[in-house]
Design an enzyme around this catalytic site. Structure first.
Site, PDB file in Angstrom:
ATOM      1  N   ASP A 136       0.743  -1.094  -0.066  1.00 21.42           N
ATOM      2  CA  ASP A 136      -0.172  -0.057  -0.040  1.00 21.42           C
ATOM      3  C   ASP A 136       0.955   1.247  -0.179  1.00 21.42           C
ATOM      4  OD1 ASP A 136      -2.165   1.829   0.029  1.00 21.42           O
ATOM      5  OD2 ASP A 136      -2.428   1.417   2.228  1.00 21.42           O
ATOM      6  N   HIS A 179      -2.698   1.048  12.012  1.00 27.03           N
ATOM      7  CA  HIS A 179      -2.500  -0.671  11.766  1.00 27.03           C
ATOM      8  C   HIS A 179      -1.113  -0.762  11.476  1.00 27.03           C
ATOM      9  CE1 HIS A 179      -3.857   1.755   8.190  1.00 27.03           C
ATOM     10  NE2 HIS A 179      -2.705   1.451   7.590  1.00 27.03           N
ATOM     11  N   GLN A 247      -3.155  -4.981   6.214  1.00 23.34           N
ATOM     12  CA  GLN A 247      -2.959  -3.991   6.967  1.00 23.34           C
ATOM     13  C   GLN A 247      -3.762  -4.277   8.411  1.00 23.34           C
ATOM     14  OE1 GLN A 247      -3.681  -1.138   3.833  1.00 23.34           O
ATOM     15  NE2 GLN A 247      -1.969  -0.127   4.256  1.00 23.34           N
ATOM     16  N   ASP A 279      -2.032   9.132  10.352  1.00 17.44           N
ATOM     17  CA  ASP A 279      -2.781   8.614   9.339  1.00 17.44           C
ATOM     18  C   ASP A 279      -4.153   7.883   9.869  1.00 17.44           C
ATOM     19  OD1 ASP A 279      -2.889   7.508   6.491  1.00 17.44           O
ATOM     20  OD2 ASP A 279      -2.557   5.383   7.362  1.00 17.44           O
ATOM     21  N   GLU A 321      -5.087  13.396   9.657  1.00 14.43           N
ATOM     22  CA  GLU A 321      -5.596  12.799   8.267  1.00 14.43           C
ATOM     23  C   GLU A 321      -6.870  12.307   8.499  1.00 14.43           C
ATOM     24  OE1 GLU A 321      -6.289  10.190   4.905  1.00 14.43           O
ATOM     25  OE2 GLU A 321      -5.556   9.498   6.715  1.00 14.43           O
ATOM     26  N   ASP A 391      -3.738  10.118  -2.735  1.00 18.70           N
ATOM     27  CA  ASP A 391      -4.856   9.327  -2.386  1.00 18.70           C
ATOM     28  C   ASP A 391      -5.876   9.876  -3.780  1.00 18.70           C
ATOM     29  OD1 ASP A 391      -4.166   7.496  -0.546  1.00 18.70           O
ATOM     30  OD2 ASP A 391      -4.890   8.912   1.061  1.00 18.70           O
TER      31      ASP A 391
HETATM   32  C1  OTU Z   1      -4.751   6.741   4.180  1.00 17.08           C
HETATM   33  O1  OTU Z   1      -5.892   7.162   3.744  1.00 17.08           O
HETATM   34  C2  OTU Z   1      -3.667   6.975   3.215  1.00 17.08           C
HETATM   35  O2  OTU Z   1      -3.684   8.140   2.669  1.00 17.08           O
HETATM   36  C3  OTU Z   1      -3.961   5.861   2.108  1.00 17.08           C
HETATM   37  O3  OTU Z   1      -2.725   6.300   1.264  1.00 17.08           O
HETATM   38  C4  OTU Z   1      -3.568   4.483   2.892  1.00 17.08           C
HETATM   39  O4  OTU Z   1      -3.921   3.583   1.596  1.00 17.08           O
HETATM   40  C5  OTU Z   1      -4.509   4.317   4.018  1.00 17.08           C
HETATM   41  O5  OTU Z   1      -4.606   5.435   4.929  1.00 17.08           O
HETATM   42  C6  OTU Z   1      -4.222   3.156   4.825  1.00 17.08           C
HETATM   43  O6  OTU Z   1      -2.993   3.478   5.496  1.00 17.08           O
HETATM   44  O7  OTU Z   1      -9.171   5.844   2.939  1.00 17.08           O
HETATM   45  O8  OTU Z   1      -8.707   6.547   0.283  1.00 17.08           O
HETATM   46  O9  OTU Z   1     -10.558   9.110   6.741  1.00 17.08           O
HETATM   47  O10 OTU Z   1      -9.934   7.867   4.490  1.00 17.08           O
HETATM   48  O11 OTU Z   1      -6.973   7.250   6.274  1.00 17.08           O
HETATM   49  C7  OTU Z   1      -7.552   7.063   1.605  1.00 17.08           C
HETATM   50  C8  OTU Z   1      -9.078   8.739   6.485  1.00 17.08           C
HETATM   51  C9  OTU Z   1      -8.128   6.342   2.795  1.00 17.08           C
HETATM   52  C10 OTU Z   1      -9.031   7.809   5.503  1.00 17.08           C
HETATM   53  C11 OTU Z   1      -7.682   7.465   4.961  1.00 17.08           C
HETATM   54  C12 OTU Z   1      -7.114   6.668   3.914  1.00 17.08           C
END
Ligand code: OTU
Length: 634
Positions: A136, A179, A247, A279, A321, A391
């Site tokens: 990821d 995680h 995760q 995160d 985040e 993202d």
């Molecule tokens: C985050 O994002 C990270 O920015 C992602 O890159 C990771 O894949 C994910 O965590 C797992 O570590 O859903 O679409 O409300 O939305 O934590 C991105 C917060 C995600 C989540 C966010 C997540």
């Protein structure tokens, strides 16, 4: 040397660092109540609470003792300027270590490039040791105490942090606190049946409880990782996995997990990390019968971390985040009696998503309404304003955004946005892709670089100069608004040059079919070399952005806080207003492809254009996608 300079250098040479441990004692006193109240909300009913608090204090002491003299000195400096992160010269840049510069040493060599753009904050995406295979993008960490060996070592990270600090650039990294990977030593011990480590995660002997939880949970990666629980073959049990099956969500109802994360945070802070991106914070606490997001205990965890890190390493900033509706989002900065006592910063995902909404619709009507309803943030906190990150752009959160629009209206609108950015509507200028939809019709998120979503990819393919010009104007409009909104603007690597989608990711097994790699490009340094060549797109974007950054640095009316939205009779235009003791500022942007006129409401002073210094009447005319920054005449 002038007398003043001599005096200054003498002062610096002989400056007593102050008694750092005395300052530590004072901070322990100041933050004790906050720490204790947050910890007792989480663990106060336990018989071993007193022991737990003692253990936590030992961790804080160790964190302070292991902090270098340099960092302790830095802590004292920052404590003399607690609003440092609200200053208008703070500008962020985010990138992957390998995709930007190969290694941590490589990043150090690129400091001059960052400085040229005016960057004062650098977010390096996950760089700690990840699991092997699927990972990821590094968000599946196997070891919080070691750096990904492909990027370098922990010593390289400390060296880089120091070098950045010497250049007035704050280092930010992710603390992936929700995680670990299934290859982390805790997970390995759990897999072997060790009960102590099984308790670090959320295990279930069968599907009974998982099925009950699932009734209220949402899915983050609905297509590639459906469901929130994964079967662990070694134990024939189920473990909670909000994201990918590898995760494993940590179990914060077990205080040992909290202590481990606190120790990790302090260890990394002592390497010189100044800002931690926490995160996935909405998911930290699980509760049956709820969607297990944004629970009060998730806030208590952050509040406890904030108080404890403020004791040991007070120059550290926490950044939330949380991609959640704005009324939930602002709570991560603390509210009510706890206002300003959670994170210092939070990503303004509402502003980000609504900017894309406005651009697609060609009108600012909806963004004006939504931004006007965002609750105020605490005075000692700030936003991180951004346009793109690594993202997808998640549309679904808008459904709970404001009551001005019904659920049906939001659903129809987000369907339109998802189609528009995947180039499935008539007249779409964008070339993005849908993220995590099984049938291509569902609405989840959108992938694509800023430039490709703003129309540059299509315009270049068609060789249409007029469209190229319009797409560059769209890019600069988006930058102008995030720079003019308040908070720390964040530039996503490559977007400063108008870099396009990377369509090759699908052929690379490393990327596991995850559509977000479409916009996770590798830095093209040949493109960067064109940033000062007249007439090149790279030059127009890079110089347009750096001019705005320089302009902004001098506009102290923008400091801290967030903009107020002013209503005008023209829906195509978004007007932001700032007023503080240092001054006043208006930032207006035309979201349509037509010339627009509007009148600034309730302005008594004479105005001037901040860029040109020329007088500006209250009636303003803006070209397609043009922006203007105005202030009362000096
Ligand atoms: C985050 O994002 C990270 O920015 C992602 O890159 C990771 O894949 C994910 O965590 C797992 O570590 O859903 O679409 O409300 O939305 O934590 C991105 C917060 C995600 C989540 C966010 C997540």
């Amino acid at each position: 040397m002038s007398t003043l300079e001599t005096f200054d250098s003498e002062l610096r040479a002989g400056a007593p660092v102050g008694d750092a441990s005395e300052a530590f004692d004072v901070r322990k006193e100041i933050y004790a109540d906050d720490a204790l109240s947050a910890l007792s909300e989480l663990y106060g009913s336990r018989d071993d609470f007193a022991e737990l608090v003692a253990r936590i204090y030992r961790a804080v002491h160790l964190g302070f003792d292991q902090r270098s003299e340099n960092l302790k000195h830095f802590d004292l400096r920052r404590s003399q300027q607690p609003d440092w992160f609200q200053q208008t010269d703070r500008i962020g840049y985010m990138c992957y270590v390998d995709r930007f510069a190969g290694t941590l040493g490589g990043v150090e060599e690129k400091i001059p490039y960052l400085k040229e753009l005016g960057i004062t904050y650098l977010h390096l995406l996950p760089l700690l040791k990840p699991r092997d295979g699927d990972r990821d993008g590094g968000f599946a960490v196997s070891d919080f105490h070691n750096v990904n060996p492909d990027f370098g070592t922990m010593a390289d990270l400390s060296t880089l942090a120091e070098e950045l600090r010497n250049n007035d650039i704050s280092l930010c990294i992710d603390l992936i606190c929700n995680h670990t990977s299934d290859e982390h030593k805790w997970a390995m011990a759990a897999k072997s049946g060790n009960q102590t480590y099984k308790n670090y995660y959320n295990f279930y002997p069968n599907r009974t409880l998982p099925d009950r939880y699932e009734k209220d949970l949402t899915e983050v990666f609905a297509q590639s990782a459906p469901g929130n629980f994964t079967h662990v073959e070694e134990l024939d049990e189920w473990v909670w996995t909000t994201f990918y099956p590898y995760q494993w969500d940590l179990n914060y109802s077990n205080p040992a997990v909290f202590v481990e994360m606190l120790e990790t945070l302090l260890f990394l802070a002592n390497q010189g990390v100044e800002i931690f991106r926490l995160d996935s914070v909405p998911f930290l606490w699980k509760e049956l019968g709820t969607d297990s997001q944004n629970r009060p205990e998730a806030h208590s965890i952050i509040r406890a971390l904030r108080a404890l890190v403020s004791m040991a390493a007070p120059s550290v900033c926490l950044k939330a985040e949380a991609i959640v509706p704005s009324n939930q989002l602002v709570r991560y900065l603390g509210r009510g009696e706890h206002a300003g006592k959670e994170c210092h910063l939070a990503y303004n995902s509402t502003l980000m998503t609504m900017l894309w909404s406005a651009l697609a619709e060609g009108t600012a009507k909806r963004i004006s309404k939504v931004l006007a309803s965002v609750p105020p943030i605490p005075e000692n906190a700030s936003w991180v304003s951004y346009i793109r990150c690594h993202d997808d752009i998640r549309w679904g959160v808008l459904h709970d955004e404001t009551e001005s629009y019904s659920q049906e209206e939001w659903e129809a609108h987000t369907q339109f946005l998802s189609d528009f950015y995947a180039s499935r509507t008539e007249n779409s200028f964008a070339s993005g892709a849908k993220f995590q939809t099984t049938d291509g019709h569902e609405v989840h998120g959108t992938s694509g670089t800023m430039a490709s979503l703003c129309g540059l990819e299509k315009a270049l393919d068609a060789g249409n100069d007029q469209d190229i010009k319009l797409s560059v104007q769209r890019i600069l409009l988006m930058y102008s608004i995030i720079l003019g909104y308040g908070g720390i603007p964040l530039v996503n690597m490559g977007d400063e040059l108008g870099m396009l989608n990377n369509r090759d990711y699908q052929n690379n097994a490393d990327f596991d079919g995850d559509g977000r790699w479409l916009h996770r490009v590798s830095m093209n340094w040949q493109q960067a070399d064109k940033r000062h060549q007249n007439g090149m797109v790279e030059q127009k974007v890079f110089e347009g952005l750096s001019e705005l950054i320089q302009l902004r640095a001098g506009l102290t009316a923008l400091k801290g806080g967030q903009a107020h939205v002013l209503a005008t009779a023209n829906d195509a235009v978004l007007v932001l207003h700032h007023r503080n003791a240092q001054g006043e500022l208006y930032v207006a942007g035309n979201f349509s492809d037509k010339v627009q006129k509007f009148k600034l409401p309730n302005v008594n002073a004479s105005l001037e254009d901040c860029r040109t210094g020329k007088a500006q009447a209250k009636s303003v005319e803006l070209k397609p996608y043009e922006t203007i920054w105005l202030q009362p005449k000096h």
